[in-house]
Design an enzyme around this catalytic site. Structure first.
Site, PDB file in Angstrom:
ATOM      1  N   HIS A 245      17.009 -18.432 -40.528  1.00 51.23           N
ATOM      2  CA  HIS A 245      16.371 -19.200 -41.527  1.00 51.23           C
ATOM      3  C   HIS A 245      15.014 -19.433 -41.123  1.00 51.23           C
ATOM      4  O   HIS A 245      14.105 -19.332 -42.078  1.00 51.23           O
ATOM      5  CB  HIS A 245      17.086 -20.628 -41.383  1.00 51.23           C
ATOM      6  CG  HIS A 245      16.350 -21.761 -42.020  1.00 51.23           C
ATOM      7  ND1 HIS A 245      16.955 -22.318 -43.282  1.00 51.23           N
ATOM      8  CD2 HIS A 245      15.138 -22.261 -41.992  1.00 51.23           C
ATOM      9  CE1 HIS A 245      16.047 -23.343 -43.655  1.00 51.23           C
ATOM     10  NE2 HIS A 245      15.119 -23.499 -42.752  1.00 51.23           N
ATOM     11  N   GLU A 246      14.529 -19.403 -39.801  1.00 48.60           N
ATOM     12  CA  GLU A 246      13.124 -19.746 -39.393  1.00 48.60           C
ATOM     13  C   GLU A 246      12.299 -18.533 -39.523  1.00 48.60           C
ATOM     14  O   GLU A 246      11.156 -18.655 -40.055  1.00 48.60           O
ATOM     15  CB  GLU A 246      13.206 -20.451 -38.167  1.00 48.60           C
ATOM     16  CG  GLU A 246      13.513 -21.964 -37.999  1.00 48.60           C
ATOM     17  CD  GLU A 246      12.858 -22.819 -39.012  1.00 48.60           C
ATOM     18  OE1 GLU A 246      11.709 -22.868 -39.051  1.00 48.60           O
ATOM     19  OE2 GLU A 246      13.518 -23.637 -39.479  1.00 48.60           O
ATOM     20  N   HIS A 249      11.224 -17.899 -43.031  1.00 51.36           N
ATOM     21  CA  HIS A 249       9.900 -18.666 -43.701  1.00 51.36           C
ATOM     22  C   HIS A 249       8.615 -17.599 -43.461  1.00 51.36           C
ATOM     23  O   HIS A 249       7.819 -17.824 -44.158  1.00 51.36           O
ATOM     24  CB  HIS A 249       9.769 -20.027 -42.858  1.00 51.36           C
ATOM     25  CG  HIS A 249      10.726 -21.227 -43.499  1.00 51.36           C
ATOM     26  ND1 HIS A 249      10.621 -21.512 -44.659  1.00 51.36           N
ATOM     27  CD2 HIS A 249      11.678 -21.707 -42.598  1.00 51.36           C
ATOM     28  CE1 HIS A 249      11.270 -22.619 -44.663  1.00 51.36           C
ATOM     29  NE2 HIS A 249      11.902 -22.842 -43.774  1.00 51.36           N
ATOM     30  N   TYR A 260       5.181 -25.373 -50.285  1.00 51.20           N
ATOM     31  CA  TYR A 260       6.171 -26.218 -49.516  1.00 51.20           C
ATOM     32  C   TYR A 260       5.849 -27.810 -49.979  1.00 51.20           C
ATOM     33  O   TYR A 260       5.780 -28.591 -49.180  1.00 51.20           O
ATOM     34  CB  TYR A 260       5.738 -26.034 -48.019  1.00 51.20           C
ATOM     35  CG  TYR A 260       6.908 -26.481 -47.331  1.00 51.20           C
ATOM     36  CD1 TYR A 260       8.028 -25.618 -47.154  1.00 51.20           C
ATOM     37  CD2 TYR A 260       7.128 -27.745 -46.402  1.00 51.20           C
ATOM     38  CE1 TYR A 260       9.102 -25.633 -46.547  1.00 51.20           C
ATOM     39  CE2 TYR A 260       8.120 -27.701 -45.705  1.00 51.20           C
ATOM     40  CZ  TYR A 260       9.224 -27.029 -45.732  1.00 51.20           C
ATOM     41  OH  TYR A 260      10.453 -27.294 -44.835  1.00 51.20           O
ATOM     42  N   GLU A 269      12.785 -23.517 -48.820  1.00 51.31           N
ATOM     43  CA  GLU A 269      13.979 -24.004 -47.707  1.00 51.31           C
ATOM     44  C   GLU A 269      15.205 -23.062 -48.373  1.00 51.31           C
ATOM     45  O   GLU A 269      15.950 -22.616 -47.314  1.00 51.31           O
ATOM     46  CB  GLU A 269      14.266 -25.434 -47.924  1.00 51.31           C
ATOM     47  CG  GLU A 269      13.243 -26.154 -46.990  1.00 51.31           C
ATOM     48  CD  GLU A 269      13.307 -25.743 -45.590  1.00 51.31           C
ATOM     49  OE1 GLU A 269      14.411 -25.399 -44.807  1.00 51.31           O
ATOM     50  OE2 GLU A 269      12.247 -25.650 -44.931  1.00 51.31           O
ATOM     51  N   ASP A 342      10.026 -36.388 -47.376  1.00 50.30           N
ATOM     52  CA  ASP A 342      10.396 -35.078 -47.213  1.00 50.30           C
ATOM     53  C   ASP A 342       9.742 -33.825 -47.928  1.00 50.30           C
ATOM     54  O   ASP A 342      10.180 -32.876 -48.567  1.00 50.30           O
ATOM     55  CB  ASP A 342      11.946 -34.767 -47.302  1.00 50.30           C
ATOM     56  CG  ASP A 342      12.314 -33.294 -46.972  1.00 50.30           C
ATOM     57  OD1 ASP A 342      11.947 -32.798 -46.101  1.00 50.30           O
ATOM     58  OD2 ASP A 342      13.518 -32.933 -47.593  1.00 50.30           O
ATOM     59  N   HIS A 347      14.024 -30.417 -48.266  1.00 53.18           N
ATOM     60  CA  HIS A 347      15.078 -29.981 -47.536  1.00 53.18           C
ATOM     61  C   HIS A 347      16.484 -30.636 -48.321  1.00 53.18           C
ATOM     62  O   HIS A 347      17.355 -30.026 -48.431  1.00 53.18           O
ATOM     63  CB  HIS A 347      15.238 -30.703 -46.084  1.00 53.18           C
ATOM     64  CG  HIS A 347      14.512 -29.962 -45.078  1.00 53.18           C
ATOM     65  ND1 HIS A 347      13.166 -30.336 -45.053  1.00 53.18           N
ATOM     66  CD2 HIS A 347      14.676 -29.040 -44.276  1.00 53.18           C
ATOM     67  CE1 HIS A 347      12.645 -29.575 -44.022  1.00 53.18           C
ATOM     68  NE2 HIS A 347      13.408 -28.822 -43.606  1.00 53.18           N
TER      69      HIS A 347
END
Length: 429
Positions: A245-246, A249, A260, A269, A342, A347
């Site tokens: 996932h990270e 990005h 974002y 995301e 957020d 998210h």
């Protein structure tokens, strides 16, 4: 996978940290730890937002000029550490020597050109900017942050570099091995070399902060950062979907940078969840119909009433614990509400397109990356995704790509997948 004292990645949403900090069911030290993690989260999310905004700014603008493009260069110190290590295999050492010489030659030529330009224009040249140099091999390195939460001190003390034998630090070995699994997925399935398609190095720091319950990709220093976790969340380095996932990005920066914030941020995301879950399913050799579709399944500590951080199959059902509330993700666009929290719900609302991808992958059958994943990958590389992309715009491109790749039936499957989550898109004839 073994569960240990580690912790969650930027995959841990702020609404979960907020809930832990606010719950009267938690002891004061737990609430304070969550507040600390939340403050750090705000810091790196702010950096991520600025970076994607700069990446999508018009060329020549001040914002675009501020983007550091030299991330694709493997730093000299990393290559030198590989060369100097006594237990690196000869093949890796040989590659490192060759790549170090190549990069230094590229830099020398660029500095020479810069000097000639300065002389011809009468301008004084200070430090020449580095230009990206592609290497033939991707280098991984893992460092110990030594529980320091000051990002200025990253990466820390080296624990393991490419080609080196396993470290005595279990977290370092997990970060190293799982980064390798992520890189292999992108290379084997999509013929994509590392993060930037130029064999960009992958640097990680473990043991960040004290009881830090998160992990994240830091866009400013271009590396992964892992906390050790605390009471509820742990095992970040052991969760390959979290790492996938990270790192995705970072891949998104080099394919279709999505602002974002709001729907585009939720898509940002979502794309990371999609590739993270496909990597996990590949590692576990699961077809779409057999997989659990849980993100961060191995991050929750024993005793927590829940199964994961998020469920792509059933958004809103991942956890329900009085100490940090119920999973708030909606799975249908009818429940979408504009919010300032957020970053506009990046998210929170990623659950809507997540459910659409799940619908599509299960409808196709087989492995998720064979058709649905291929469609999403081609969508992100299509040049048709605007920085402020909406769910409907993204859905339209996926339908177009499905038809181009697999025909009318596939396009109809993708269209239905989106329609079933309330994202009503153009009709397909």
């Amino acid at each position: 996978m073994a569960t240990r004292n580690h912790h969650v990645c930027c995959v841990v949403p702020p609404y979960l940290l907020n809930a832990i900090a606010d719950s009267s069911h938690n002891e004061d030290h737990i609430r304070e730890s969550a507040r600390s993690a939340l403050n750090l989260h705000k810091n790196y999310v702010g950096k991520r937002e600025k970076r994607f905004a700069a990446l999508t700014a018009p060329r020549g603008s001040k914002a675009a000029a501020g983007v550091q493009r030299q991330q694709s260069i493997v730093p000299d110190y990393l290559l030198q550490q590989v060369i100097d290590s006594k237990d690196v295999d000869d093949d890796t050492r040989s590659h490192a020597k060759r790549d170090l010489e190549h990069i230094r030659n590229v830099h020398a030529k660029y500095q020479q050109v810069q000097g000639l330009r300065a002389e011809s224009t009468g301008q004084k040249t200070t430090v020449a900017a580095e230009q990206p140099a592609e290497t033939e091999k991707t280098y991984r390195a893992v460092y110990d942050a030594n529980h320091d939460s000051n990002e200025a001190n990253l990466p820390g003390k080296v624990l393991r570099v490419e080609g080196q034998a396993a470290s005595q630090d279990e977290s370092a070995n997990e970060a190293y091995d799982n980064a390798g699994r992520v890189l292999s997925f992108y290379s084997d399935i999509f013929n994509w070399k590392s993060i930037d398609n130029k064999n960009m190095h992958v640097i990680s720091s473990v043991h960040f902060g004290v009881n830090y319950e998160n992990a994240f990709w830091d866009p400013e220093v271009a590396q992964m950062v892992y906390g050790d976790g605390h009471t509820f969340l742990t095992n970040f380095t052991g969760c390959v979907d979290v790492i996938g996932h990270e790192l995705t990005h970072a891949v998104t920066e080099h394919t279709s940078p999505l602002d974002y914030t709001g729907q585009s941020g939720a898509l940002n995301e979502h794309v990371s969840d999609v590739f993270g879950i496909m990597i996990k399913q590949r590692v576990e050799n699961e077809t779409a119909d057999k997989a659990d579709w849980l993100i961060g399944e191995y991050c929750l500590m024993p005793g927590v009433k829940g199964v994961a951080l998020r469920s792509m199959k059933a958004p809103g059902t991942a956890y329900n614990d009085p100490r940090f509330g119920k999973d708030p993700q909606p799975g249908n666009f009818k429940n979408f509400k504009v919010t300032k929290d957020d970053n506009g719900g990046v998210h929170l609302y990623s659950g809507i397109p997540n459910k659409a991808f799940y619908n599509a992958a299960v409808a196709f059958g087989g492995y998720s990356w064979e058709k649905a994943g291929k469609i999403w990958w081609e969508t992100m590389n299509s040049g048709q995704i605007p920085p402020r992309c909406t769910f409907i715009q993204f859905a339209d491109v996926t339908v177009t790509k499905a038809e181009e790749l697999f025909g009318d039936h596939a396009a109809a499957i993708i269209q239905k997948a989106w329609t079933d989550v309330g994202v009503v898109r153009k009709s397909h004839s």
